[in-house]
Design a protein around this motif. Structure first.
Motif, PDB file in Angstrom:
ATOM      1  N   PRO A  65       6.568  23.031  16.639  1.00  0.00           N
ATOM      2  CA  PRO A  65       7.788  23.671  17.147  1.00  0.00           C
ATOM      3  C   PRO A  65       7.681  24.071  18.609  1.00  0.00           C
ATOM      4  O   PRO A  65       6.662  24.600  19.061  1.00  0.00           O
ATOM      5  N   TRP A  66       8.742  23.829  19.326  1.00  0.00           N
ATOM      6  CA  TRP A  66       8.907  24.308  20.706  1.00  0.00           C
ATOM      7  C   TRP A  66      10.387  24.222  21.013  1.00  0.00           C
ATOM      8  O   TRP A  66      11.145  23.548  20.314  1.00  0.00           O
ATOM      9  N   TRP A  67      10.818  24.886  22.087  1.00  0.00           N
ATOM     10  CA  TRP A  67      12.244  24.982  22.362  1.00  0.00           C
ATOM     11  C   TRP A  67      12.898  23.624  22.609  1.00  0.00           C
ATOM     12  O   TRP A  67      14.097  23.452  22.361  1.00  0.00           O
ATOM     13  N   ASP A  68      12.118  22.644  23.083  1.00  0.00           N
ATOM     14  CA  ASP A  68      12.716  21.371  23.484  1.00  0.00           C
ATOM     15  C   ASP A  68      13.315  20.604  22.321  1.00  0.00           C
ATOM     16  O   ASP A  68      14.290  19.874  22.489  1.00  0.00           O
ATOM     17  N   THR A  69      12.754  20.766  21.131  1.00  0.00           N
ATOM     18  CA  THR A  69      13.340  20.135  19.944  1.00  0.00           C
ATOM     19  C   THR A  69      14.145  21.138  19.110  1.00  0.00           C
ATOM     20  O   THR A  69      15.210  20.802  18.592  1.00  0.00           O
ATOM     21  N   VAL A  70      13.648  22.356  19.009  1.00  0.00           N
ATOM     22  CA  VAL A  70      14.298  23.351  18.140  1.00  0.00           C
ATOM     23  C   VAL A  70      15.727  23.638  18.573  1.00  0.00           C
ATOM     24  O   VAL A  70      16.642  23.697  17.747  1.00  0.00           O
ATOM     25  N   ASP A  71      15.950  23.803  19.872  1.00  0.00           N
ATOM     26  CA  ASP A  71      17.279  24.201  20.328  1.00  0.00           C
ATOM     27  C   ASP A  71      18.324  23.126  20.056  1.00  0.00           C
ATOM     28  O   ASP A  71      19.459  23.427  19.664  1.00  0.00           O
ATOM     29  N   LEU A  72      17.950  21.863  20.252  1.00  0.00           N
ATOM     30  CA  LEU A  72      18.890  20.776  19.982  1.00  0.00           C
ATOM     31  C   LEU A  72      19.144  20.634  18.486  1.00  0.00           C
ATOM     32  O   LEU A  72      20.274  20.385  18.057  1.00  0.00           O
ATOM     33  N   LEU A  73      18.114  20.786  17.685  1.00  0.00           N
ATOM     34  CA  LEU A  73      18.308  20.733  16.234  1.00  0.00           C
ATOM     35  C   LEU A  73      19.211  21.875  15.777  1.00  0.00           C
ATOM     36  O   LEU A  73      20.071  21.693  14.907  1.00  0.00           O
ATOM     37  N   ALA A  74      19.032  23.049  16.358  1.00  0.00           N
ATOM     38  CA  ALA A  74      19.840  24.209  15.969  1.00  0.00           C
ATOM     39  C   ALA A  74      21.320  23.971  16.247  1.00  0.00           C
ATOM     40  O   ALA A  74      22.172  24.155  15.366  1.00  0.00           O
ATOM     41  N   ALA A  75      21.634  23.565  17.468  1.00  0.00           N
ATOM     42  CA  ALA A  75      23.033  23.458  17.876  1.00  0.00           C
ATOM     43  C   ALA A  75      23.709  22.193  17.376  1.00  0.00           C
ATOM     44  O   ALA A  75      24.911  22.209  17.078  1.00  0.00           O
ATOM     45  N   HIS A  76      22.958  21.100  17.268  1.00  0.00           N
ATOM     46  CA  HIS A  76      23.584  19.797  17.036  1.00  0.00           C
ATOM     47  C   HIS A  76      23.302  19.174  15.667  1.00  0.00           C
ATOM     48  O   HIS A  76      23.889  18.140  15.348  1.00  0.00           O
ATOM     49  N   THR A  77      22.426  19.792  14.894  1.00  0.00           N
ATOM     50  CA  THR A  77      22.222  19.310  13.522  1.00  0.00           C
ATOM     51  C   THR A  77      22.458  20.437  12.517  1.00  0.00           C
ATOM     52  O   THR A  77      23.292  20.316  11.625  1.00  0.00           O
ATOM     53  N   VAL A  78      21.754  21.548  12.672  1.00  0.00           N
ATOM     54  CA  VAL A  78      21.964  22.664  11.748  1.00  0.00           C
ATOM     55  C   VAL A  78      23.396  23.181  11.863  1.00  0.00           C
ATOM     56  O   VAL A  78      24.069  23.405  10.843  1.00  0.00           O
TER      57      VAL A  78
END
Length: 238
Positions: A123-136
Motif C-alpha cells: 500500500p501507498w498513496w499512488d495506488t490507494v487514492d485512485l482505487l478509493a476514488a475510481h473503483t471503491v
C-alpha cells in the motif's frame, strides 16, 4: 466472498487476462530504464521496485496493450488486477489501477474484496487514492449497501482502509452523504498518521466545492479536534 473478507481472494481463470499480461510484460520490459527506475523508487520511498517508465510513455504503451481487446467481465478484472499485484514492479500495478478505473462499472459489489486486497497489499498513496476514488467509490455508488463496509473500514487499524473510506466519495459531488463524511472525519480527527489527517482535509476540501458553507461550519465546530493539517487542507479554497 463477503464484502469485507480479509482472506486473499482467489485469482479467477481469464483468457483475457492471459492475453493482456503477455502483451503488458513484453511492452513494459522493453521500455525499462534502470537509471530512471532508481529515481522513481526513491521518490516513492522504495515501497516497490520500478521499471523506470515515465507516465506518458506508460499510458501510450497501455493503450497498445489493450487495443482490440474485448470489454472485460468482473472475473477478467479480478484476474488482471490480482496478477498485476503479484508482479514486483510498480508500473504493473498502475496498469491494473487504470484498467479498473475504466471498467469499474462492469464490476458488482462482490468485487470489493478484490479491491480491499489491492489496497492493503504493497500500500501507498499512488495506488490507494485512485482505487478509493475510481473503483471503491463507483462500487458504493452502485450499491449503497456497501456504505456499511465503509463504516467498518473507517474503524480499521489499516490506515489505508481508513483513508479509502474517507476518500471514496471524492467524486460524488451533490450525491455525497455529508453526514457520513463528517462522521468519518470526526471519528479519525485524532489519527496520528499524516496520510489520514491529509485525507480528512482533502475530502472536506473536495466537498466544499459542492457545499462550502457546510464544510466551513463543520470545520469551525470541530476545530479543537481536527489536526491543523486537516483544517488547512479543508479551508484551502474557502
Amino acid at each position: 466472498m463477503l464484502s469485507n473478507d480479509r482472506r486473499p481472494p482467489p485469482v479467477p481463470h481469464s483468457a483475457l487476462a492471459d492475453t493482456l499480461l503477455e502483451r503488458l510484460t513484453g511492452a513494459y520490459a522493453a521500455a525499462a530504464d534502470p537509471v530512471r527506475a532508481r529515481d522513481m523508487a526513491a521518490y516513492m520511498k522504495d515501497v516497490a521496485p520500478f521499471l523506470g517508465i515515465p507516465a506518458p510513455l506508460r499510458r501510450d504503451l497501455s493503450k497498445t496493450v489493450t487495443k482490440n481487446t474485448p470489454k472485460p467481465s468482473e472475473a477478467d478484472c479480478a484476474a488482471l488486477a490480482l496478477r498485476c499485484w503479484l508482479l514486483p514492479e510498480r508500473e504493473y500495478q498502475y496498469f491494473a489501477v487504470d484498467y479498473l478505473r475504466r471498467h469499474a462499472a462492469r464490476c458488482s459489489s462482490g468485487f470489493l474484496p478484490v479491491v480491499r486486497h489491492l489496497i492493503v497489499t504493497v500500500p501507498w498513496w499512488d495506488t490507494v487514492d485512485l482505487l478509493a476514488a475510481h473503483t471503491v467509490g463507483p462500487l458504493v455508488a452502485a450499491d449503497p449497501a456497501l456504505a456499511a463496509v465503509m463504516d467498518e473500514w473507517i474503524e480499521d487499524e489499516s490506515l489505508w482502509l481508513a483513508r479509502t473510506a474517507l476518500l471514496h466519495q471524492l467524486r460524488f459531488k451533490s450525491a455525497t452523504d455529508a453526514g457520513r463524511l463528517f462522521a468519518y472525519c470526526r471519528r479519525r480527527a485524532g489519527h496520528p498518521d499524516f496520510f489520514v489527517r491529509k485525507a480528512i482535509g482533502w475530502a472536506l476540501r473536495e466537498y466544499a466545492k459542492t457545499d462550502p458553507e457546510a464544510v466551513r461550519a463543520f470545520v469551525e465546530s470541530e476545530r479543537g479536534s481536527l489536526a491543523p493539517l486537516s483544517v488547512r487542507e479543508a479551508l484551502k479554497n474557502l
